[in-house]
Write a protein that holds these residues in place. Structure first.
Motif, PDB file in Angstrom:
ATOM      1  N   TYR A  95      11.356  -0.841 -33.080  1.00 44.33           N
ATOM      2  CA  TYR A  95      10.547  -0.933 -31.974  1.00 44.33           C
ATOM      3  C   TYR A  95      11.573  -0.616 -30.745  1.00 44.33           C
ATOM      4  O   TYR A  95      12.493  -1.360 -30.530  1.00 44.33           O
ATOM      5  CB  TYR A  95       9.791  -2.110 -31.774  1.00 44.33           C
TER       6      TYR A  95
ATOM      7  N   ALA B  41       6.774   9.136 -29.320  1.00 42.27           N
ATOM      8  CA  ALA B  41       5.415   8.592 -29.472  1.00 42.27           C
ATOM      9  C   ALA B  41       4.832   8.372 -27.978  1.00 42.27           C
ATOM     10  O   ALA B  41       5.742   8.177 -27.079  1.00 42.27           O
ATOM     11  CB  ALA B  41       5.591   7.071 -30.247  1.00 42.27           C
TER      12      ALA B  41
ATOM     13  N   ASP C 211      10.180   5.700 -31.140  1.00 39.29           N
ATOM     14  CA  ASP C 211       9.867   4.534 -32.397  1.00 39.29           C
ATOM     15  C   ASP C 211      10.731   5.507 -33.493  1.00 39.29           C
ATOM     16  O   ASP C 211      10.273   6.684 -33.830  1.00 39.29           O
ATOM     17  CB  ASP C 211       8.374   4.525 -32.811  1.00 39.29           C
TER      18      ASP C 211
ATOM     19  N   PHE D 235       5.921   3.296 -19.050  1.00 37.79           N
ATOM     20  CA  PHE D 235       4.654   3.539 -18.528  1.00 37.79           C
ATOM     21  C   PHE D 235       5.070   4.617 -17.335  1.00 37.79           C
ATOM     22  O   PHE D 235       5.639   4.306 -16.507  1.00 37.79           O
ATOM     23  CB  PHE D 235       3.890   2.291 -18.115  1.00 37.79           C
TER      24      PHE D 235
ATOM     25  N   ALA E 121      11.444   4.058 -36.822  1.00 39.16           N
ATOM     26  CA  ALA E 121      11.042   4.013 -38.196  1.00 39.16           C
ATOM     27  C   ALA E 121      10.187   2.696 -38.240  1.00 39.16           C
ATOM     28  O   ALA E 121      10.002   1.916 -37.259  1.00 39.16           O
ATOM     29  CB  ALA E 121      12.363   3.629 -39.081  1.00 39.16           C
TER      30      ALA E 121
ATOM     31  N   TYR F 118       1.104   7.140 -25.661  1.00 38.68           N
ATOM     32  CA  TYR F 118      -0.035   6.311 -25.650  1.00 38.68           C
ATOM     33  C   TYR F 118      -0.868   6.776 -24.457  1.00 38.68           C
ATOM     34  O   TYR F 118      -0.449   6.890 -23.492  1.00 38.68           O
ATOM     35  CB  TYR F 118       0.468   4.966 -25.750  1.00 38.68           C
TER      36      TYR F 118
ATOM     37  N   GLU G 177      11.255  -0.036 -26.422  1.00 38.80           N
ATOM     38  CA  GLU G 177      10.362  -0.153 -25.387  1.00 38.80           C
ATOM     39  C   GLU G 177       9.698   0.778 -24.753  1.00 38.80           C
ATOM     40  O   GLU G 177       9.708   1.912 -25.144  1.00 38.80           O
ATOM     41  CB  GLU G 177      11.250  -0.421 -24.084  1.00 38.80           C
ATOM     42  N   GLN G 178       8.265   0.563 -24.294  1.00 36.55           N
ATOM     43  CA  GLN G 178       7.275   1.472 -23.982  1.00 36.55           C
ATOM     44  C   GLN G 178       7.601   1.750 -22.265  1.00 36.55           C
ATOM     45  O   GLN G 178       7.624   0.798 -21.545  1.00 36.55           O
ATOM     46  CB  GLN G 178       5.997   1.206 -24.330  1.00 36.55           C
TER      47      GLN G 178
ATOM     48  N   VAL H 229      -2.672   6.621 -29.786  1.00 36.36           N
ATOM     49  CA  VAL H 229      -1.301   6.544 -30.218  1.00 36.36           C
ATOM     50  C   VAL H 229      -0.887   7.702 -30.825  1.00 36.36           C
ATOM     51  O   VAL H 229      -1.693   8.182 -31.795  1.00 36.36           O
ATOM     52  CB  VAL H 229      -1.019   5.209 -30.971  1.00 36.36           C
ATOM     53  N   TYR H 230      -0.090   8.735 -30.317  1.00 37.00           N
ATOM     54  CA  TYR H 230       0.379   9.716 -31.125  1.00 37.00           C
ATOM     55  C   TYR H 230       2.024   9.423 -31.483  1.00 37.00           C
ATOM     56  O   TYR H 230       2.662   9.237 -30.472  1.00 37.00           O
ATOM     57  CB  TYR H 230       0.345  10.991 -30.427  1.00 37.00           C
ATOM     58  N   ASN H 231       2.201   9.561 -32.589  1.00 41.55           N
ATOM     59  CA  ASN H 231       3.509   9.411 -33.171  1.00 41.55           C
ATOM     60  C   ASN H 231       4.002  10.853 -33.981  1.00 41.55           C
ATOM     61  O   ASN H 231       3.106  11.140 -34.771  1.00 41.55           O
ATOM     62  CB  ASN H 231       3.744   8.418 -34.194  1.00 41.55           C
TER      63      ASN H 231
ATOM     64  N   THR I 196      -2.207   8.324 -34.689  1.00 40.29           N
ATOM     65  CA  THR I 196      -2.199   7.284 -35.622  1.00 40.29           C
ATOM     66  C   THR I 196      -3.250   6.111 -35.329  1.00 40.29           C
ATOM     67  O   THR I 196      -3.200   5.309 -36.200  1.00 40.29           O
ATOM     68  CB  THR I 196      -0.987   6.850 -35.648  1.00 40.29           C
ATOM     69  N   GLU I 197      -3.507   6.126 -34.102  1.00 39.65           N
ATOM     70  CA  GLU I 197      -4.470   4.883 -33.902  1.00 39.65           C
ATOM     71  C   GLU I 197      -5.779   5.205 -32.895  1.00 39.65           C
ATOM     72  O   GLU I 197      -5.480   6.218 -31.795  1.00 39.65           O
ATOM     73  CB  GLU I 197      -3.812   3.860 -33.192  1.00 39.65           C
TER      74      GLU I 197
END
Lengths: 116, 118
Positions: free
Chosen positions: A102, A31, A96, A107, A98, A33, A104-105, A48-50, A55-56
């Protein structure tokens, strides 16, 4: 290279230019962002790309166009920007697994964009 | 929609002292994650600590700890024995536990600029 990298680190462009920001993650995540960080404002999630699917899209103007050709690369194409689009653009990635799980993102260092 | 509020634009602390950064949030959800991120002048955002809302025990990571008050929707960060390397922008962030399609973004506060005085 390790982690999340972004190029260029600095970009100055005119309102009629077309440019692209690049993000690459070397973490094996699925994923990615794009966030916008403006002075004195909270970071704003843009895209957001999953699993390579967007997706957003938080009502981002069409002058910003994302592209995710694979799970390691993310682009933000810019055209006919406005001076108020000047900001730090941060890329992030995460693994991610499922719904409801969650991780950690991580950066990147960001691209400082100035629109003249 | 969720919101995150950091009411302290700037905080200053003497080296080796303890400082607490405030964060409040608004949500109608019962399950979520809360985070504190650090952004040093080099701009790389780094996760400092995370808290799952369903856990009553406050998270701790070395000199960093949180005071999570779910009913009050408060999530403060305490930094003990402050060091010069702690100087940075600190962001409080929120994420739903159950996202719609898998990956989900974070909702951030405006940040607190932490100054460490030698």
């Amino acid at each position: 290279e390790t982690g999340v990298t972004q190029t260029p680190r600095h970009l100055v462009m005119g309102m009629t230019n077309k440019k692209s920001l690049k993000c690459e993650q070397h973490l094996g995540h699925n994923a990615m962002y794009w966030y916008k960080q403006s002075a004195k404002k909270p970071l704003e999630l843009m895209f957001v790309y999953n699993f390579k699917e967007q997706t957003e899209n938080n009502s981002v103007p069409s002058r910003f166009s994302p592209e995710c050709p694979n799970s390691s690369h993310l682009f933000l194409h810019l055209h006919t920007l406005q001076p108020e689009d000047s900001a730090l653009y941060l890329c992030a990635s995460s693994q991610d697994l499922a719904r409801g799980v969650y991780n950690e993102q991580f950066f990147g260092p960001g691209t400082r964009l100035t629109v003249l | 929609a969720q919101t995150v509020t950091q009411s302290q634009p700037e905080m200053s602390v003497q080296e080796a002292e303890t400082v607490t950064l405030s964060c409040t949030y608004d949500t109608s959800e019962s399950d979520y994650y809360l985070f504190w991120y650090k952004q040093p002048p080099s701009r790389q955002m780094i996760l400092v600590i995370r808290q799952e809302a369903y856990k009553q025990q406050n998270a701790t990571e070395n000199r960093f700890s949180v005071n999570f008050q779910k009913a009050a929707k408060s999530f403060s960060l305490k930094i003990s024995d402050s060091q010069l390397g702690d100087a940075a922008m600190y962001f409080c962030a929120y994420r739903s536990l159950y996202s719609g399609g898998g990956a989900d973004g974070l909702t951030f506060g405006k940040g607190t600029h932490l100054i460490i005085q030698p």
